[in-house]
Write a protein that holds these residues in place. Structure first.
Motif, PDB file in Angstrom:
ATOM      1  N   ASP A  73      38.866  -4.200  33.958  1.00 46.55           N
ATOM      2  CA  ASP A  73      37.778  -4.845  34.693  1.00 46.55           C
ATOM      3  C   ASP A  73      36.984  -3.865  35.548  1.00 46.55           C
ATOM      4  O   ASP A  73      36.605  -4.182  36.671  1.00 46.55           O
ATOM      5  CB  ASP A  73      38.286  -6.017  35.547  1.00 46.55           C
ATOM      6  CG  ASP A  73      37.142  -6.900  36.051  1.00 46.55           C
ATOM      7  OD1 ASP A  73      36.080  -6.923  35.401  1.00 46.55           O
ATOM      8  OD2 ASP A  73      37.305  -7.551  37.106  1.00 46.55           O
ATOM      9  N   HIS A 122      40.852 -12.756  33.692  1.00 47.87           N
ATOM     10  CA  HIS A 122      41.491 -13.120  34.971  1.00 47.87           C
ATOM     11  C   HIS A 122      42.426 -14.325  34.834  1.00 47.87           C
ATOM     12  O   HIS A 122      43.623 -14.175  34.856  1.00 47.87           O
ATOM     13  CB  HIS A 122      40.468 -13.325  36.098  1.00 47.87           C
ATOM     14  CG  HIS A 122      39.629 -12.115  36.310  1.00 47.87           C
ATOM     15  ND1 HIS A 122      40.171 -10.919  36.683  1.00 47.87           N
ATOM     16  CD2 HIS A 122      38.293 -11.893  36.138  1.00 47.87           C
ATOM     17  CE1 HIS A 122      39.207 -10.000  36.752  1.00 47.87           C
ATOM     18  NE2 HIS A 122      38.075 -10.566  36.423  1.00 47.87           N
ATOM     19  N   HIS A 133      34.553 -14.980  32.033  1.00 45.59           N
ATOM     20  CA  HIS A 133      35.510 -14.984  33.150  1.00 45.59           C
ATOM     21  C   HIS A 133      36.011 -16.412  33.368  1.00 45.59           C
ATOM     22  O   HIS A 133      35.272 -17.378  33.156  1.00 45.59           O
ATOM     23  CB  HIS A 133      34.832 -14.527  34.440  1.00 45.59           C
ATOM     24  CG  HIS A 133      34.357 -13.102  34.420  1.00 45.59           C
ATOM     25  ND1 HIS A 133      33.048 -12.763  34.175  1.00 45.59           N
ATOM     26  CD2 HIS A 133      35.015 -11.941  34.621  1.00 45.59           C
ATOM     27  CE1 HIS A 133      32.918 -11.433  34.235  1.00 45.59           C
ATOM     28  NE2 HIS A 133      34.098 -10.910  34.502  1.00 45.59           N
TER      29      HIS A 133
HETATM   30 ZN   LIG Z   1      34.862  -8.860  34.909  1.00 44.43          ZN
END
Ligand SMILES: [Zn+2]
Length: 438
Positions: free
Chosen positions: A330, A279, A240
């Motif tokens: 996700d 992200h 991440h």
């Molecule tokens: Zn994640």
């Protein structure tokens, strides 16, 4: 599989749609997708143009050819989910918290249960069945810190014929006791799993070294990941990056000499082709340039960003910089494994720009495959690629107008993207093998 089955060429007739770029797509209303016994695409064309190769009059020329007439069904490339969490499939829809509090309240307890390998295997079965039912033919997956549970997840994926880039999560700091690893053990077990599984299933299974994020990593762990990534060519790193503001502040205190969160990973050699950063919301211009220059990849997870109120992905800027990126569900911060929902949310999340349906489909297929550096194998219906595809019945979900199939393909795509979900998926194929059928 018998010899005759493995030699069988199958011709799927239907409306073939496949992205060529973010703005253009191949569109054969009465099309044919021809797949040989090895699961490779050997023809994609309007049926009228190629039928002479396979039939004479009403007869099929070769007894090793079978025609599967799907009528008005759509034949699309399988969907690519660039970021999701296997153990969290049981935790969707747990609302009311920003990232760090949500992890502590719901996710870490669910992941701790994976010390029980029977439980882990049960959830892995559920997870891979759900992936196939949602039309996902390539997924980039976090498991948990548990080696045996990760082993079981690979075994299940192999059994079911799934295509996956997956790895054991690595956490050696700032984690609950049940999920805190000894650094050396984490690195050793990850390497053992990579050696055992990377490339198995004739290449369907690939390994990603998976440090959870900066918050739960020591410098020693990240340095070790950088070494393993360099030592095992073809493997991935999946982690991440810059999701929530509180997370970024935490990482800045933990790694004070780094210019930015991305710079933390970069300083340990975690950057470049086959690194997938999930992200990547709060990036500055220099970070975006670094991502583009190094051919690193981003997994944009709009549904999750919406759900946890993490912020807005810099879609236009990141496109303009030429970064490689695709979409991720996700799960479980994203509440649905359906990439159709994620495509829709990618558009909804952007306050000022409109992302057209062909581009959204591209991001969920070919764009994702490019970001995974696997577009030579999957992501579009192209001769020479492996036959990863889905059969979609656009009329199966209520709310889509009855006459949708007689409308222009742009309108069909718009209905799929804004109204679609797993109910549209009639069948899912990976390398020519059916892994889901209603
Ligand atoms: Zn994640």
């Amino acid at each position: 599989m018998s010899q005759s089955e493995s030699d069988l060429t199958k011709i799927y007739l239907g409306h073939v749609i496949s992205p060529l770029s973010s703005t253009a797509y191949l569109d054969f209303v009465q099309g044919a997708l021809v797949v040989n016994g090895k699961g490779t695409i050997i023809d994609v064309a309007p049926w009228s143009e190629i039928q002479h190769k396979y039939i004479s009059g009403n007869h099929i020329n070769d007894s090793n050819v079978e025609i599967v007439d799907l009528g008005q069904r759509l034949i699309l490339p399988g969907l690519v989910d660039l970021h999701l969490h296997l153990p969290q499939v049981s935790q969707t829809g747990r609302s009311g918290q920003h990232l760090l509090a949500w992890l502590n309240k719901y996710i870490f307890p669910a992941e701790a249960r994976f010390s029980d390998t029977n439980h882990a295997r049960k959830i892995a079965n559920w997870f891979f069945d759900e992936l196939a039912a949602n039309g996902t033919t390539l997924a980039v997956v976090f498991t948990t810190i548990h080696k045996d549970a990760t082993d079981a997840a690979f075994e299940v994926a192999l059994e079911k014929g799934s295509r996956v880039i997956m790895g054991k999560v690595m956490m050696d700091a700032n984690s609950p006791e049940a999920l805190t690893e000894d650094t050396e053990t984490s690195l050793r077990e990850s390497e053992e799993l990579a050696v055992k599984w990377h490339g198995q299933g004739d290449g369907l299974l690939l390994y990603a070294f998976t440090p959870r994020f900066g918050v739960t990593s020591t410098s020693e762990l990240l340095a070790g990941v950088g070494r393993l990534f360099a030592k095992h060519p073809g493997t991935y790193v999946h982690t991440h990056l810059s999701e929530a503001k509180e997370e970024i502040q935490f990482v800045a205190t933990q790694f004070p000499s780094a210019r930015s969160y991305l710079d933390v990973y970069k300083s340990f050699g975690i950057i470049g082709k086959r690194t997938v950063f999930a992200h990547a919301i709060h990036l500055d211009d220099q970070d975006i340039k670094t991502v583009a220059d190094t051919h690193s990849s981003l997994a944009h997870c709009p549904s999750s960003n919406f759900f946890l109120k993490s912020g807005v992905f810099l879609y236009a800027k990141i496109c303009a910089a030429g970064c490689l990126f695709g979409l991720g569900s996700d799960v479980a911060a994203g509440p649905s494994m359906s990439l159709f929902n994620v495509m829709k949310d990618a558009n909804y999340m952007q306050p000022d720009i409109w992302i057209e349906p062909p581009e959204l489909l591209y991001r969920a297929t070919l764009g994702g495959a490019k970001a995974a550096h696997l577009d030579h194998l999957t992501g579009s219906l192209t001769v020479g690629k492996e036959a990863d595809f889905i059969v979609v019945d656009a009329s199966r979900k209520s709310g889509i107008v009855d006459n949708i199939l007689s409308q222009p393909t742009d309108e069909i795509l718009s209905s799929l993207v804004f109204l679609g979900d797993d109910r549209l998926i009639e069948a899912t194929y990976v390398r020519g093998r059916c892994i889901f059928h209603i």
